[in-house]
Design a protein around this motif. Structure first.
Motif, PDB file in Angstrom:
ATOM      1  N   SER A 186     -24.015  31.510  -0.687  1.00 36.94           N
ATOM      2  CA  SER A 186     -24.714  32.396   0.254  1.00 36.94           C
ATOM      3  C   SER A 186     -26.156  32.589  -0.206  1.00 36.94           C
ATOM      4  O   SER A 186     -26.482  32.306  -1.359  1.00 36.94           O
ATOM      5  N   ASN A 187     -27.001  33.068   0.666  1.00 34.76           N
ATOM      6  CA  ASN A 187     -28.351  33.514   0.278  1.00 34.76           C
ATOM      7  C   ASN A 187     -28.321  35.015   0.065  1.00 34.76           C
ATOM      8  O   ASN A 187     -27.530  35.725   0.683  1.00 34.76           O
ATOM      9  N   ALA A 188     -29.199  35.493  -0.842  1.00 29.50           N
ATOM     10  CA  ALA A 188     -29.192  36.910  -1.229  1.00 29.50           C
ATOM     11  C   ALA A 188     -30.424  37.628  -0.694  1.00 29.50           C
ATOM     12  O   ALA A 188     -31.520  37.052  -0.653  1.00 29.50           O
ATOM     13  N   TRP A 189     -30.231  38.864  -0.282  1.00 29.89           N
ATOM     14  CA  TRP A 189     -31.292  39.678   0.316  1.00 29.89           C
ATOM     15  C   TRP A 189     -31.261  41.093  -0.248  1.00 29.89           C
ATOM     16  O   TRP A 189     -30.204  41.580  -0.634  1.00 29.89           O
ATOM     17  N   ILE A 190     -32.428  41.736  -0.230  1.00 34.63           N
ATOM     18  CA  ILE A 190     -32.449  43.182  -0.521  1.00 34.63           C
ATOM     19  C   ILE A 190     -33.300  43.904   0.538  1.00 34.63           C
ATOM     20  O   ILE A 190     -34.151  43.286   1.188  1.00 34.63           O
ATOM     21  N   ALA A 204     -38.491  27.902  -4.089  1.00 33.07           N
ATOM     22  CA  ALA A 204     -37.530  27.994  -5.196  1.00 33.07           C
ATOM     23  C   ALA A 204     -36.411  26.981  -4.971  1.00 33.07           C
ATOM     24  O   ALA A 204     -36.255  26.443  -3.876  1.00 33.07           O
ATOM     25  N   ASN A 205     -35.630  26.767  -6.031  1.00 29.21           N
ATOM     26  CA  ASN A 205     -34.540  25.788  -5.959  1.00 29.21           C
ATOM     27  C   ASN A 205     -33.296  26.430  -5.334  1.00 29.21           C
ATOM     28  O   ASN A 205     -32.365  26.818  -6.032  1.00 29.21           O
ATOM     29  N   ILE A 206     -33.331  26.560  -4.015  1.00 33.70           N
ATOM     30  CA  ILE A 206     -32.193  27.158  -3.292  1.00 33.70           C
ATOM     31  C   ILE A 206     -31.885  26.329  -2.053  1.00 33.70           C
ATOM     32  O   ILE A 206     -32.695  25.501  -1.624  1.00 33.70           O
ATOM     33  N   LEU A 207     -30.716  26.606  -1.480  1.00 32.36           N
ATOM     34  CA  LEU A 207     -30.380  25.996  -0.199  1.00 32.36           C
ATOM     35  C   LEU A 207     -31.102  26.774   0.906  1.00 32.36           C
ATOM     36  O   LEU A 207     -31.134  28.009   0.877  1.00 32.36           O
ATOM     37  N   ARG A 208     -31.688  26.022   1.835  1.00 33.05           N
ATOM     38  CA  ARG A 208     -32.350  26.694   2.962  1.00 33.05           C
ATOM     39  C   ARG A 208     -31.288  27.083   3.977  1.00 33.05           C
ATOM     40  O   ARG A 208     -30.961  26.327   4.891  1.00 33.05           O
ATOM     41  N   GLY A 209     -30.731  28.248   3.764  1.00 38.51           N
ATOM     42  CA  GLY A 209     -29.590  28.691   4.576  1.00 38.51           C
ATOM     43  C   GLY A 209     -29.948  28.758   6.055  1.00 38.51           C
ATOM     44  O   GLY A 209     -31.027  29.217   6.419  1.00 38.51           O
ATOM     45  N   ILE A 210     -29.028  28.311   6.877  1.00 35.14           N
ATOM     46  CA  ILE A 210     -29.258  28.340   8.321  1.00 35.14           C
ATOM     47  C   ILE A 210     -29.079  29.776   8.836  1.00 35.14           C
ATOM     48  O   ILE A 210     -29.833  30.235   9.693  1.00 35.14           O
ATOM     49  N   THR A 211     -28.139  30.496   8.282  1.00 30.95           N
ATOM     50  CA  THR A 211     -27.953  31.897   8.650  1.00 30.95           C
ATOM     51  C   THR A 211     -29.199  32.691   8.246  1.00 30.95           C
ATOM     52  O   THR A 211     -29.688  33.540   9.008  1.00 30.95           O
ATOM     53  N   ARG A 212     -29.702  32.405   7.061  1.00 31.09           N
ATOM     54  CA  ARG A 212     -30.946  33.012   6.554  1.00 31.09           C
ATOM     55  C   ARG A 212     -32.076  32.798   7.553  1.00 31.09           C
ATOM     56  O   ARG A 212     -32.799  33.726   7.906  1.00 31.09           O
ATOM     57  N   ARG A 213     -32.228  31.553   8.010  1.00 27.38           N
ATOM     58  CA  ARG A 213     -33.328  31.191   8.930  1.00 27.38           C
ATOM     59  C   ARG A 213     -33.202  31.960  10.256  1.00 27.38           C
ATOM     60  O   ARG A 213     -34.168  32.543  10.748  1.00 27.38           O
ATOM     61  N   THR A 214     -32.000  31.977  10.814  1.00 27.48           N
ATOM     62  CA  THR A 214     -31.794  32.688  12.086  1.00 27.48           C
ATOM     63  C   THR A 214     -32.003  34.185  11.888  1.00 27.48           C
ATOM     64  O   THR A 214     -32.592  34.857  12.745  1.00 27.48           O
ATOM     65  N   GLU A 241     -30.640  48.622  -0.169  1.00 32.66           N
ATOM     66  CA  GLU A 241     -29.496  47.852   0.319  1.00 32.66           C
ATOM     67  C   GLU A 241     -29.572  46.435  -0.233  1.00 32.66           C
ATOM     68  O   GLU A 241     -30.652  45.935  -0.529  1.00 32.66           O
ATOM     69  N   VAL A 242     -28.416  45.810  -0.320  1.00 34.64           N
ATOM     70  CA  VAL A 242     -28.319  44.398  -0.708  1.00 34.64           C
ATOM     71  C   VAL A 242     -27.300  43.748   0.224  1.00 34.64           C
ATOM     72  O   VAL A 242     -26.324  44.388   0.625  1.00 34.64           O
ATOM     73  N   PHE A 243     -27.529  42.496   0.603  1.00 32.64           N
ATOM     74  CA  PHE A 243     -26.524  41.762   1.377  1.00 32.64           C
ATOM     75  C   PHE A 243     -26.683  40.270   1.144  1.00 32.64           C
ATOM     76  O   PHE A 243     -27.700  39.823   0.597  1.00 32.64           O
ATOM     77  N   VAL A 244     -25.653  39.519   1.516  1.00 27.79           N
ATOM     78  CA  VAL A 244     -25.705  38.060   1.408  1.00 27.79           C
ATOM     79  C   VAL A 244     -25.428  37.465   2.785  1.00 27.79           C
ATOM     80  O   VAL A 244     -24.785  38.099   3.625  1.00 27.79           O
ATOM     81  N   THR A 245     -25.958  36.253   2.999  1.00 22.01           N
ATOM     82  CA  THR A 245     -25.771  35.587   4.299  1.00 22.01           C
ATOM     83  C   THR A 245     -25.250  34.164   4.109  1.00 22.01           C
ATOM     84  O   THR A 245     -25.563  33.506   3.118  1.00 22.01           O
ATOM     85  N   GLY A 246     -24.486  33.700   5.081  1.00 17.86           N
ATOM     86  CA  GLY A 246     -23.976  32.329   5.068  1.00 17.86           C
ATOM     87  C   GLY A 246     -23.031  32.124   6.241  1.00 17.86           C
ATOM     88  O   GLY A 246     -22.623  33.101   6.889  1.00 17.86           O
ATOM     89  N   ALA A 247     -22.699  30.865   6.497  1.00 22.48           N
ATOM     90  CA  ALA A 247     -21.836  30.554   7.638  1.00 22.48           C
ATOM     91  C   ALA A 247     -20.465  31.226   7.488  1.00 22.48           C
ATOM     92  O   ALA A 247     -19.815  31.555   8.484  1.00 22.48           O
TER      93      ALA A 247
END
Ligand code: PDD
Length: 287
Positions: A186-190, A204-214, A241-247
């Motif tokens: 997942s991608n991480a957010w605050i 950065a060395n991360i996956l460009r999350g599609i959920t993140r992008r939307t 707050e903190v949350f994570v995103t992903g399919a």
């Protein structure tokens, strides 16, 4: 009715679905994958996931096994045969089967394509989101091309196992500067102390999350303050707050990091609102 998998041109019972022992995905993790959320029997964020799949293949010089249109047809048939309305579809392409040798095989070797689909209980995941989840942090130890969605997921698997053993849902990777890169899947957010939504930038060395992008589009439309900017573990622990995103997770509120409460230890209102807005948008635009 049992589950059905797609393997190299055939639909087969899930328990019998297999690839050859010299498949390069199996031996060398020489394979890429994609995961789409399925909503109302349709593919969520379809375009983004197809585009990333094509990019992952191109980066590794693996030939696309078929056109996007043909792939989409097989995916729909996989969903139909498994009667999946709400869930996930998994697709994997490896460089194919060849005698073990690290360097690429000849052009005559066909890429392998497999697909599976599974139903998810959306009510159960909504209940999980309403409670929020715990995460743990682990040292970043992955290779330098996490932007490619390869099946080389051993560090992610070890991190997830560590999370599970700690009774947590996800593990967040932390780089040598103490900055969070992303989750194991997942991608991480605050939502920081100043009320700014933040997630790691894609330099950065991360996956460009599609959920993140939307979700970035959803945030812009909602007019909320947002920055693509790294944050430390301490900032995350002190965040509103903190949350994570992903399919799989969609937008999942995080209520504890390494056993320390985030905020008052309940899902934040912004995360819950973004979850609702994301799901609404994904359902409307699913194809
Ligand atoms: N994981 N970062 C990593 C390392 C991931 O594996 C994933 C997705 C994400 C989120 O990307 P997206 O929003 O495009 O799903 C970020 C999938 C769901 C998986 O491995 O099952």
């Amino acid at each position: 009715m049992g589950r059905i998998a797609y393997v190299n041109g055939r639909f087969v019972p899930h328990r019998e679905a297999a690839v050859h022992i010299e498949d390069r995905g199996y031996q060398l993790a020489d394979a890429v994958y994609e995961v789409w959320a399925v909503m109302g029997g349709k593919l969520a964020d379809a375009e983004g996931h197809f585009a990333r799949l094509e990019r992952s293949l191109a980066e590794l010089r693996i030939r696309p096994p078929m056109s996007r249109k043909a792939l989409e047809m097989v995916m729909r048939e996989t969903l139909r045969r498994n009667r999946v309305r709400e869930g996930l579809i998994y697709l994997q392409v490896s460089r194919g089967v060849a005698p073990r040798d690290h360097a690429f095989p000849g052009d005559d070797v066909q890429p392998s394509l497999v697909m599976t689909a599974k139903s998810l209980d959306r009510a159960a995941t909504e209940a999980k989101a309403a409670k929020g989840v715990a995460v743990v942090t682990v040292p970043e130890n992955r290779w330098g091309r996490c932007d490619i969605k390869t099946v080389g997921l051993l560090p992610n698997a070890l991190a997830r196992q560590q999370a599970r053993e700690a009774g947590a849902y996800e593990a967040l990777f932390v780089d040598e500067l103490g900055m969070v890169t992303e989750g194991a899947a997942s991608n991480a957010w605050i939502l920081d102390r100043d009320g700014v939504l933040r997630t790691r930038d894609t330099n950065a060395n991360i996956l460009r999350g599609i959920t993140r992008r939307t979700l970035m589009d959803v945030i812009a439309e909602a007019g909320l303050p947002f920055q693509e900017r790294p944050f430390t573990v301490d900032e995350a622990k002190a965040a509103k707050e903190v949350f994570v995103t992903g399919a799989g997770s969609l937008v999942m509120p995080v209520i504890a990091i390494d056993g320390e409460k985030v905020g008052d230890g309940t899902p934040g209102p912004v995360a819950m609102r973004l979850r609702r807005l994301y799901i609404e948008r994904a359902r409307e635009t699913a194809i």
